[in-house]
Design a protein around this motif. Structure first.
Motif, PDB file in Angstrom:
ATOM      1  N   ALA A 150       0.886  -1.111   0.159  1.00  0.00           N
ATOM      2  CA  ALA A 150      -0.025   0.086   0.033  1.00  0.00           C
ATOM      3  C   ALA A 150       0.986   1.289  -0.015  1.00  0.00           C
ATOM      4  O   ALA A 150       1.490   1.774   1.010  1.00  0.00           O
ATOM      5  CB  ALA A 150      -0.771   0.116   1.007  1.00  0.00           C
ATOM      6  N   PHE A 151       1.189   1.840  -1.346  1.00  0.00           N
ATOM      7  CA  PHE A 151       2.072   2.802  -1.299  1.00  0.00           C
ATOM      8  C   PHE A 151       1.674   4.257  -1.033  1.00  0.00           C
ATOM      9  O   PHE A 151       2.125   5.286  -1.114  1.00  0.00           O
ATOM     10  CB  PHE A 151       2.866   2.769  -2.504  1.00  0.00           C
ATOM     11  CG  PHE A 151       2.169   3.009  -3.660  1.00  0.00           C
ATOM     12  CD1 PHE A 151       1.990   4.336  -4.254  1.00  0.00           C
ATOM     13  CD2 PHE A 151       1.350   1.986  -4.377  1.00  0.00           C
ATOM     14  CE1 PHE A 151       1.043   4.589  -5.591  1.00  0.00           C
ATOM     15  CE2 PHE A 151       0.820   2.182  -5.709  1.00  0.00           C
ATOM     16  CZ  PHE A 151       0.724   3.578  -6.073  1.00  0.00           C
ATOM     17  N   LEU A 152       0.320   4.257  -1.162  1.00  0.00           N
ATOM     18  CA  LEU A 152      -0.254   5.682  -1.029  1.00  0.00           C
ATOM     19  C   LEU A 152      -1.767   5.516  -0.235  1.00  0.00           C
ATOM     20  O   LEU A 152      -2.578   4.742  -0.718  1.00  0.00           O
ATOM     21  CB  LEU A 152      -0.846   6.068  -2.307  1.00  0.00           C
ATOM     22  CG  LEU A 152      -1.349   7.527  -2.419  1.00  0.00           C
ATOM     23  CD1 LEU A 152      -0.948   8.641  -1.699  1.00  0.00           C
ATOM     24  CD2 LEU A 152      -1.828   8.033  -3.965  1.00  0.00           C
ATOM     25  N   ILE A 153      -1.813   6.000   0.950  1.00  0.00           N
ATOM     26  CA  ILE A 153      -2.748   5.798   1.852  1.00  0.00           C
ATOM     27  C   ILE A 153      -3.487   7.144   1.986  1.00  0.00           C
ATOM     28  O   ILE A 153      -2.731   8.113   2.319  1.00  0.00           O
ATOM     29  CB  ILE A 153      -2.340   5.098   3.249  1.00  0.00           C
ATOM     30  CG1 ILE A 153      -1.885   3.764   2.708  1.00  0.00           C
ATOM     31  CG2 ILE A 153      -3.695   5.147   4.082  1.00  0.00           C
ATOM     32  CD1 ILE A 153      -1.399   2.925   4.172  1.00  0.00           C
ATOM     33  N   GLY A 154      -4.655   7.398   2.257  1.00  0.00           N
ATOM     34  CA  GLY A 154      -5.417   8.673   2.229  1.00  0.00           C
ATOM     35  C   GLY A 154      -6.495   8.404   3.361  1.00  0.00           C
ATOM     36  O   GLY A 154      -7.242   7.414   3.510  1.00  0.00           O
TER      37      GLY A 154
END
Length: 186
Positions: free
Chosen positions: A19-23
């Motif tokens: 998971a390289f981008l978590i918002g």
């Protein structure tokens, strides 16, 4: 009681999916706060997961769209793979995909978030417009290109998509909950 946090993320990889981008989005001090965690390379995963653990400890209630079946299990596996960061304990996890399927799948055919926004929440009438939305199928390739020294601009657009989803999902959530409460089947 802590207000819920909305979450979304982007993934890279096949069997070793990251998971390289978590918002995350939440309400603080009367306003919407959107946070994004971006893993610039694989060595940053531990730090990213530590930050995520801290945020979840502050607000252990998640509201997602397909997160219970997809996002959260993937993140649980990443926590487990670190062998040093315990999987954060959630007080509750509301996944809006499941009631959306039950209520609108037959009527709409598709219960993708963008379709629900358009047909159920009446996004155009509310002035909600996704601009420069990046197809989720392209985001992992943009990330791999970036890791190989490629341009960051496509990923920047991906960050904008995640930021928009997190921010707008808070509005969508409020309207969705009204739709769910008013539906006689629930």
């Amino acid at each position: 009681m802590a207000l819920p946090r909305h979450g979304d993320h982007c993934l890279a990889g096949g069997t070793g999916t990251y998971a390289f981008l978590i918002g995350l989005a939440s309400w603080d001090a009367g306003g919407l706060q959107v946070e994004q965690f971006f893993m610039r390379d694989f060595a940053e995963e531990h730090s990213l997961l530590q930050e995520l653990t801290q945020r979840i400890a502050e607000r252990p209630v998640l509201v997602t769209f397909n997160g219970k079946s997809f996002d959260w299990p993937l993140l649980e596996s990443r926590f487990t793979m670190t062998r040093s960061i315990a999987v954060p304990k959630l007080a509750a996890h509301l996944d809006l995909l499941h009631p959306a399927r039950a209520l609108w799948k037959l009527r709409l055919g598709s219960v993708r978030l963008v379709e629900l926004e358009r047909h159920i929440l009446d996004a155009p009438r509310l002035g909600w417009h996704r601009e420069n939305d990046v197809s989720s199928a392209l985001i992992p390739q943009f990330y791999f290109d970036y890791l190989r020294g490629g341009p960051a601009e496509p990923l920047s657009a991906s960050c904008g998509t995640i930021r928009w989803i997190c921010a707008d999902s808070r509005r969508s959530l409020a309207r969705s909950m009204k739709c769910f409460r008013s539906h006689p089947a629930l």
